[in-house]
Design a protein around this motif. Structure first.
Motif, PDB file in Angstrom:
ATOM      1  N   ALA A  53       0.833  -1.208   0.000  1.00 15.33           N
ATOM      2  CA  ALA A  53       0.000   0.000   0.000  1.00 15.33           C
ATOM      3  C   ALA A  53       0.865   1.255   0.000  1.00 15.33           C
ATOM      4  O   ALA A  53       0.547   2.249  -0.681  1.00 15.33           O
ATOM      5  N   GLY A  54       1.979   1.216   0.749  1.00 17.50           N
ATOM      6  CA  GLY A  54       2.887   2.356   0.777  1.00 17.50           C
ATOM      7  C   GLY A  54       3.485   2.641  -0.595  1.00 17.50           C
ATOM      8  O   GLY A  54       3.678   3.807  -0.983  1.00 17.50           O
ATOM      9  N   THR A  55       3.766   1.567  -1.347  1.00 17.72           N
ATOM     10  CA  THR A  55       4.308   1.733  -2.698  1.00 17.72           C
ATOM     11  C   THR A  55       3.255   2.369  -3.617  1.00 17.72           C
ATOM     12  O   THR A  55       3.554   3.272  -4.411  1.00 17.72           O
ATOM     13  N   LYS A  56       2.020   1.892  -3.503  1.00 20.99           N
ATOM     14  CA  LYS A  56       0.921   2.475  -4.288  1.00 20.99           C
ATOM     15  C   LYS A  56       0.753   3.958  -3.958  1.00 20.99           C
ATOM     16  O   LYS A  56       0.515   4.796  -4.851  1.00 20.99           O
ATOM     17  N   LEU A  57       0.858   4.293  -2.677  1.00 19.61           N
ATOM     18  CA  LEU A  57       0.728   5.683  -2.248  1.00 19.61           C
ATOM     19  C   LEU A  57       1.831   6.549  -2.855  1.00 19.61           C
ATOM     20  O   LEU A  57       1.584   7.678  -3.310  1.00 19.61           O
ATOM     21  N   ASN A  58       3.062   6.013  -2.872  1.00 18.67           N
ATOM     22  CA  ASN A  58       4.182   6.753  -3.469  1.00 18.67           C
ATOM     23  C   ASN A  58       3.955   6.997  -4.962  1.00 18.67           C
ATOM     24  O   ASN A  58       4.293   8.072  -5.490  1.00 18.67           O
ATOM     25  N   ILE A  59       3.371   5.995  -5.635  1.00 15.11           N
ATOM     26  CA  ILE A  59       3.089   6.155  -7.070  1.00 15.11           C
ATOM     27  C   ILE A  59       2.024   7.239  -7.285  1.00 15.11           C
ATOM     28  O   ILE A  59       2.137   8.096  -8.178  1.00 15.11           O
ATOM     29  N   ALA A  60       0.993   7.205  -6.442  1.00 14.40           N
ATOM     30  CA  ALA A  60      -0.071   8.216  -6.538  1.00 14.40           C
ATOM     31  C   ALA A  60       0.505   9.622  -6.346  1.00 14.40           C
ATOM     32  O   ALA A  60       0.132  10.573  -7.064  1.00 14.40           O
ATOM     33  N   PHE A  61       1.393   9.779  -5.396  1.00 19.77           N
ATOM     34  CA  PHE A  61       2.022  11.068  -5.125  1.00 19.77           C
ATOM     35  C   PHE A  61       2.915  11.504  -6.297  1.00 19.77           C
ATOM     36  O   PHE A  61       2.909  12.680  -6.707  1.00 19.77           O
ATOM     37  N   LEU A  62       3.694  10.546  -6.860  1.00 20.32           N
ATOM     38  CA  LEU A  62       4.581  10.851  -7.979  1.00 20.32           C
ATOM     39  C   LEU A  62       3.780  11.371  -9.174  1.00 20.32           C
ATOM     40  O   LEU A  62       4.166  12.372  -9.811  1.00 20.32           O
ATOM     41  N   TYR A  63       2.633  10.706  -9.475  1.00 20.45           N
ATOM     42  CA  TYR A  63       1.838  11.100 -10.636  1.00 20.45           C
ATOM     43  C   TYR A  63       1.061  12.395 -10.398  1.00 20.45           C
ATOM     44  O   TYR A  63       0.638  13.057 -11.348  1.00 20.45           O
ATOM     45  N   GLN A  64       0.884  12.756  -9.136  1.00 18.82           N
ATOM     46  CA  GLN A  64       0.204  14.018  -8.850  1.00 18.82           C
ATOM     47  C   GLN A  64       1.157  15.206  -8.886  1.00 18.82           C
ATOM     48  O   GLN A  64       0.867  16.253  -9.484  1.00 18.82           O
ATOM     49  N   GLU A  65       2.326  15.056  -8.271  1.00 13.46           N
ATOM     50  CA  GLU A  65       3.204  16.204  -8.077  1.00 13.46           C
ATOM     51  C   GLU A  65       4.258  16.388  -9.168  1.00 13.46           C
ATOM     52  O   GLU A  65       4.702  17.517  -9.417  1.00 13.46           O
ATOM     53  N   PHE A  66       4.655  15.311  -9.835  1.00  6.87           N
ATOM     54  CA  PHE A  66       5.827  15.429 -10.708  1.00  6.87           C
ATOM     55  C   PHE A  66       5.579  15.006 -12.162  1.00  6.87           C
ATOM     56  O   PHE A  66       5.990  15.692 -13.102  1.00  6.87           O
ATOM     57  N   ILE A  67       4.919  13.883 -12.370  1.00  8.28           N
ATOM     58  CA  ILE A  67       4.714  13.404 -13.736  1.00  8.28           C
ATOM     59  C   ILE A  67       3.340  13.831 -14.269  1.00  8.28           C
ATOM     60  O   ILE A  67       3.103  13.851 -15.474  1.00  8.28           O
ATOM     61  N   LYS A  68       2.424  14.232 -13.395  1.00 10.37           N
ATOM     62  CA  LYS A  68       1.112  14.776 -13.752  1.00 10.37           C
ATOM     63  C   LYS A  68       0.285  13.803 -14.596  1.00 10.37           C
ATOM     64  O   LYS A  68       0.034  14.002 -15.776  1.00 10.37           O
ATOM     65  N   ASN A  69      -0.138  12.720 -13.928  1.00  5.56           N
ATOM     66  CA  ASN A  69      -1.030  11.751 -14.577  1.00  5.56           C
ATOM     67  C   ASN A  69      -2.190  11.528 -13.609  1.00  5.56           C
ATOM     68  O   ASN A  69      -2.098  10.714 -12.685  1.00  5.56           O
ATOM     69  N   LYS A  70      -3.264  12.304 -13.823  1.00  6.81           N
ATOM     70  CA  LYS A  70      -4.390  12.300 -12.881  1.00  6.81           C
ATOM     71  C   LYS A  70      -5.013  10.912 -12.754  1.00  6.81           C
ATOM     72  O   LYS A  70      -5.308  10.450 -11.648  1.00  6.81           O
ATOM     73  N   GLU A  71      -5.228  10.246 -13.865  1.00  7.00           N
ATOM     74  CA  GLU A  71      -5.897   8.938 -13.849  1.00  7.00           C
ATOM     75  C   GLU A  71      -5.115   7.929 -13.000  1.00  7.00           C
ATOM     76  O   GLU A  71      -5.683   7.261 -12.127  1.00  7.00           O
ATOM     77  N   LEU A  72      -3.812   7.817 -13.242  1.00  9.19           N
ATOM     78  CA  LEU A  72      -2.999   6.849 -12.492  1.00  9.19           C
ATOM     79  C   LEU A  72      -2.829   7.268 -11.033  1.00  9.19           C
ATOM     80  O   LEU A  72      -2.758   6.426 -10.135  1.00  9.19           O
ATOM     81  N   SER A  73      -2.790   8.555 -10.785  1.00  9.17           N
ATOM     82  CA  SER A  73      -2.666   9.037  -9.411  1.00  9.17           C
ATOM     83  C   SER A  73      -3.904   8.676  -8.594  1.00  9.17           C
ATOM     84  O   SER A  73      -3.801   8.132  -7.482  1.00  9.17           O
ATOM     85  N   ILE A  74      -5.094   8.960  -9.137  1.00 10.74           N
ATOM     86  CA  ILE A  74      -6.343   8.644  -8.427  1.00 10.74           C
ATOM     87  C   ILE A  74      -6.499   7.131  -8.265  1.00 10.74           C
ATOM     88  O   ILE A  74      -6.911   6.644  -7.205  1.00 10.74           O
ATOM     89  N   LYS A  75      -6.168   6.395  -9.328  1.00  9.74           N
ATOM     90  CA  LYS A  75      -6.286   4.925  -9.278  1.00  9.74           C
ATOM     91  C   LYS A  75      -5.443   4.353  -8.129  1.00  9.74           C
ATOM     92  O   LYS A  75      -5.924   3.535  -7.324  1.00  9.74           O
ATOM     93  N   ASN A  76      -4.196   4.775  -8.014  1.00 12.60           N
ATOM     94  CA  ASN A  76      -3.308   4.230  -6.968  1.00 12.60           C
ATOM     95  C   ASN A  76      -3.684   4.718  -5.570  1.00 12.60           C
ATOM     96  O   ASN A  76      -3.527   3.983  -4.596  1.00 12.60           O
ATOM     97  N   ALA A  77      -4.237   5.942  -5.471  1.00 12.51           N
ATOM     98  CA  ALA A  77      -4.696   6.436  -4.170  1.00 12.51           C
ATOM     99  C   ALA A  77      -5.884   5.618  -3.680  1.00 12.51           C
ATOM    100  O   ALA A  77      -5.965   5.239  -2.489  1.00 12.51           O
ATOM    101  N   ASN A  78      -6.826   5.337  -4.573  1.00 13.93           N
ATOM    102  CA  ASN A  78      -7.991   4.517  -4.194  1.00 13.93           C
ATOM    103  C   ASN A  78      -7.583   3.097  -3.827  1.00 13.93           C
ATOM    104  O   ASN A  78      -8.111   2.506  -2.881  1.00 13.93           O
ATOM    105  N   GLU A  79      -6.639   2.528  -4.563  1.00  9.74           N
ATOM    106  CA  GLU A  79      -6.159   1.175  -4.244  1.00  9.74           C
ATOM    107  C   GLU A  79      -5.471   1.149  -2.874  1.00  9.74           C
ATOM    108  O   GLU A  79      -5.582   0.166  -2.134  1.00  9.74           O
ATOM    109  N   THR A  80      -4.780   2.229  -2.546  1.00 10.73           N
ATOM    110  CA  THR A  80      -4.151   2.325  -1.215  1.00 10.73           C
ATOM    111  C   THR A  80      -5.199   2.261  -0.126  1.00 10.73           C
ATOM    112  O   THR A  80      -5.066   1.510   0.864  1.00 10.73           O
ATOM    113  N   ILE A  81      -6.269   3.036  -0.281  1.00  9.47           N
ATOM    114  CA  ILE A  81      -7.348   3.065   0.725  1.00  9.47           C
ATOM    115  C   ILE A  81      -8.011   1.702   0.841  1.00  9.47           C
ATOM    116  O   ILE A  81      -8.262   1.200   1.952  1.00  9.47           O
ATOM    117  N   ASP A  82      -8.311   1.059  -0.293  1.00 11.43           N
ATOM    118  CA  ASP A  82      -8.962  -0.258  -0.269  1.00 11.43           C
ATOM    119  C   ASP A  82      -8.089  -1.302   0.429  1.00 11.43           C
ATOM    120  O   ASP A  82      -8.597  -2.140   1.189  1.00 11.43           O
TER     121      ASP A  82
END
Length: 605
Positions: free
Chosen positions: A550-579
Motif C-alpha cells: 500500500a505504501g508503494t501504491k501511495l508513493n506512485i499516486a504522489f509521484l503522478y500528482q506532483e511530478f509526472i502529472k497523470n491524474k488517472e494513475l494518481s487517483i487509481k493508486n490512491a484509491n487502491e491504497t485506501i482499499d
C-alpha cells in the motif's frame, strides 16, 4: 640410688617429650650426669640407619624422575614420527593412558589431567557468564611451557584436545580451535565428541567446519535420538546461512523423528520437541509463513513447563526464545500491541531467572529488550523505547568486548535500531553516529562470511541512505541506497521469496532519492519494479506485506500528482491504497497512509 631409679623411670615414661626431659635434667645433680647421658643417648642421638634408608629412597626417586624425563622425550619423538597415524584403536589408547599417567607431571608436580580440569572449570565459568572468575582461573593457573609440550605427547587423547579447544574459545583465540577439534575427532570420532565439537564451532560461527562435521556424522548409522540432534544442528546451520528451505527440511525431519520417539516415552522428549517447534517456527517466519510460525510457537509453549514452574536454565532460555520469537513475529506483522504482550511476558521470565549466569541468557535478554524497544518506538512511546534499546546496547557492548567474533552481529543490529530511533525523533547527529558504527560492523562481518551477513549489510546501508536524505546529502545517500539495492538484487535472484520484501524497500528508497534529484522517470521505474515484485512474491495474508504494498501504491499516486502529472494513475493508486488498508485501520501506520491517500484525492477535486 632410690632417687635416681625413680627419676630414670620417669625419663622412660616421658620419652619423646623433649620439654619434659629438659625439666627433669635441670633437677638432677652433677653426680648423676653420666647416668643421664646413658639414658638420653637412646632417645636424642639420630638414627643413622634410618637416615641411610631415606637417602636410598631419595636417590631412587631422583633416578625415577630422570627416567620419567627420558620417557617423555622418547614419547615426544615417537609422536612426531607417528603424527600421521594418530587414529589408534580404543584399547591402544587405554593402554597408552596407563603408561603415560605415571609420568605426565609438570615442574610443580601437578598431574596434567588436573590442569586440564582447571581449563574446563575456566571454560564452564565463561559459559556461565562469570567472566571475572574465568579470567582469574586462567591467570592463576596459566599453563607453563612444559605443560604445552606435554600436550603434544598427549595427542592420543581426544578429550584433552577438546579441552584445549574450549580453553582457546574462553581466551578468545579462535584461529586454532578447528585444528584442535580435527585432532580430537581423528582420535575418537564418537557422536558425543562430534556434537561437542559442532556446538563449539557453532558458537564461533565457523559454518564450513560445522557443515563438514555434520555431513561426516550424517553418513554414519546413528540411533534415532542422535539423528534428531544431527537434523536440529543442520536446521540451525542452514538458518544462519540463510538457506531457510534447507533448514525447514531438516527441522521437519527432527520433528517427525521425535514424534516416533515420544510414542515410547512422551515425557522424556517434551523439551526437545518444544525446542524443535520453536526452531521450525523461526525458519517459517523467515520465509514469510507467519501464521504457520505463530501456530508452531504457541504449540511449543504448550509443550514447555508453565512459567510458574520453570526451575532450570534450559527451560528458562527456551521460554525466553519462544516468547521473543512471538513478539518479533507480531512486530513483523505490524501487530504491535500483541508483540508487546509477549515481549512483556518474556521480560517476566528474565526477571524471574536473574540468577542464571550463562552468556546465552544475557544474549537473549539483550534481544528481548531490543525487540521491545522497537515495538515501543512503533507505538510512539519514545521514553520507554529509548530505555529498552539502551538496556540492550549495554548488554551487547559487554558481550562484544569479551568475544567480538560471536556478538558483533547483535551489536551491529542494536546500533542500527538506535539509529532508526534517533532519526525518527529528529536526533540526526546521534542517528548518524549509530548508523556509521552499524555499517562498519556489518562490513566487517560480510567480509568474513558474505553468504551470512550481506543481508545485514544491505539493511544498514539502506537505513544510512535514508538518514543522509534527511540531512540533504543526496549524492552519498544515492550511493548508499544503490549499494544496498545491488546486494539485495543478488540475494533476490537466489531466493526470491525470502528477499522480495527487502528489494521492494530498496526500490522505494531509491525512488525517493531520485525524486529529490528530479530524476522522475527513474523514480517511476523504481516504483513500477517494486509493484511488479510485490504482485508476484508478496504474501498478502501478512499485514506487513500489505502495508509495504500500500505504501508503494501511495508513493506512485504522489509521484503522478506532483511530478509526472497523470491524474488517472494518481487517483487509481490512491484509491487502491485506501482499499488495501481498510481492514488495518487499527494500526497507526495504516491510518497515516489512508489520510495521505485521501489528501491526494482531495487535491485532485
Amino acid at each position: 640410688m632410690s632417687s635416681w631409679f625413680f627419676k630414670k623411670n620417669k625419663i622412660n615414661k616421658v620419652q619423646g617429650n623433649n620439654n619434659t626431659i629438659v625439666q627433669i635434667i635441670n633437677s638432677f645433680g652433677k653426680e648423676e650426669t653420666i647416668e643421664i647421658k646413658k639414658v638420653l643417648k637412646k632417645y636424642l642421638e639420630p638414627d643413622f640407619e634410618e637416615i641411610e634408608k631415606l637417602k636410598e629412597k631419595i636417590s631412587f626417586g631422583q633416578k625415577n624422575y630422570e627416567l620419567s624425563e627420558k620417557v617423555v622425550a622418547y614419547q615426544e619423538k615417537e609422536v612426531f614420527d607417528l603424527k600421521n597415524e594418530l587414529a589408534l584403536k580404543k584399547q591402544e589408547i587405554i593402554d597408552k593412558e596407563k603408561q603415560l599417567n605415571s609420568i605426565l607431571y609438570d615442574l610443580n608436580g601437578r598431574d596434567f589431567r588436573q590442569i586440564s580440569k582447571i581449563q574446563a572449570k575456566a571454560y564452564e565459568a565463561f559459559l556461565g557468564g562469570n567472566l571475572d572468575k574465568a579470567l582469574s582461573i586462567l591467570k592463576i593457573e596459566k599453563l607453563s611451557k612444559q605443560t604445552y609440550e606435554l600436550l603434544k605427547v598427549n595427542e592420543e587423547y581426544s578429550d584433552l584436545w577438546l579441552l584445549r579447544a574450549k580453553l582457546l574459545f574462553a581466551e578468545g583465540s579462535h584461529n586454532q580451535i578447528a585444528n584442535c577439534i580435527t585432532n580430537a575427532l581423528k582420535l575418537n570420532p564418537s557422536p558425543k565428541n562430534y556434537f561437542t565439537s559442532i556446538e563449539l564451532l557453532s558458537q564461533i560461527k565457523c559454518f564450513s567446519e560445522v557443515e563438514k562435521h555434520l555431513k561426516e556424522l550424517a553418513n554414519r548409522q546413528l540411533e534415532i535420538s542422535d539423528q534428531v540432534k544431527v537434523n536440529m544442528a543442520f536446521g540451525w546451520l542452514y538458518y544462519y546461512k540463510n538457506k531457510i528451505e534447507n533448514a525447514v527440511l531438516h527441522l521437519t525431519k527432527a520433528k517427525e523423528a521425535l514424534v516416533k520417539l515420544s510414542q515410547d516415552n512422551c515425557g522424556k522428549y517434551l523439551t526437545i520437541y518444544a525446542k524443535v517447534l520453536t526452531d521450525l517456527g523461526e525458519a517459517k517466519s523467515k520465509l514469510g509463513f507467519y501464521k504457520e510460525a505463530e501456530c508452531l510457537f504457541l504449540k511449543s509453549l504448550e509443550n514447555q513447563e508453565p512459567m510458574s514452574k520453570i526451575d532450570s536454565e534450559n527451560d528458562a532460555i527456551l521460554a525466553m526464545i519462544t516468547l521473543n520469537n512471538l513478539g518479533n513475529l507480531f512486530y513483523k506483522e505490524a501487530e504491535f500491541k500483541k508483540a508487546k504482550k509477549f515481549l512483556k511476558i518474556a521480560i517476566e521470565v528474565v526477571n524471574a531467572n536473574k540468577d542464571i549466569p550463562s552468556v546465552e541468557y544475557l544474549r537473549l535478554k539483550g534481544l528481548i529488550f531490543r525487540n521491545l524497544g522497537n515495538v515501543e518506538r512503533e507505538l510512539m512511546q519514545s521514553i520507554k523505547a529509548e530505555n529498552a534499546l539502551n538496556s540492550s546496547l549495554t548488554i551487547f557492548e559487554e558481550l562484544v568486548n569479551v568475544n567480538p567474533g560471536t556478538f558483533l552481529y547483535e551489536y551491529c543490529y542494536i546500533n542500527g535500531d538506535l539509529g532508526v530511533f534517533f532519526k525518527q525523533n529528529g536526533r540526526l547527529t546521534e542517528a548518524k553516529q549509530k548508523y556509521i558504527e552499524s555499517v562498519n560492523a556489518a562490513k566487517t562481518l560480510a567480509s568474513i562470511q558474505p553468504e551470512t551477513y550481506l543481508p545485514l549489510l544491505a539493511i544498514n546501508l539502506n537505513n544510512y541512505g535514508n538518514l543522509l536524505v534527511k540531512t540533504g546529502n543526496l549524492d552519498d545517500a544515492y550511493f548508499s541506497a544503490q549499494e544496498a539495492l545491488e546486494i539485495r538484487q543478488r540475494l533476490f535472484e537466489n531466493e526470491p521469496r525470502r528477499y522480495a520484501k527487502d528489494l521492494v524497500v530498496s526500490h522505494i528508497n531509491l525512488s525517493n532519492i531520485n525524486i529529490k534529484q528530479t530524476n522522475y522517470s527513474q523514480a517511476e521505474e523504481n516504483l513500477c519494479e517494486a509493484i511488479k515484485i510485490a504482485d508476484r512474491y508478496f504474501d498478502f495474508r501478512n499485514k506487513d506485506s500489505v502495508l509495504k504494498y500500500a505504501g508503494t501504491k501511495l508513493n506512485i499516486a504522489f509521484l503522478y500528482q506532483e511530478f509526472i502529472k497523470n491524474k488517472e494513475l494518481s487517483i487509481k493508486n490512491a484509491n487502491e491504497t485506501i482499499d488495501l488498508l481498510r481492514e488495518l485501520e487499527d494500526l497507526p501506520l495504516a491510518n497515516n497512509q489512508i489520510e495521505k491517500a485521501f489528501g491526494i484525492l482531495r487535491k485532485w477535486q
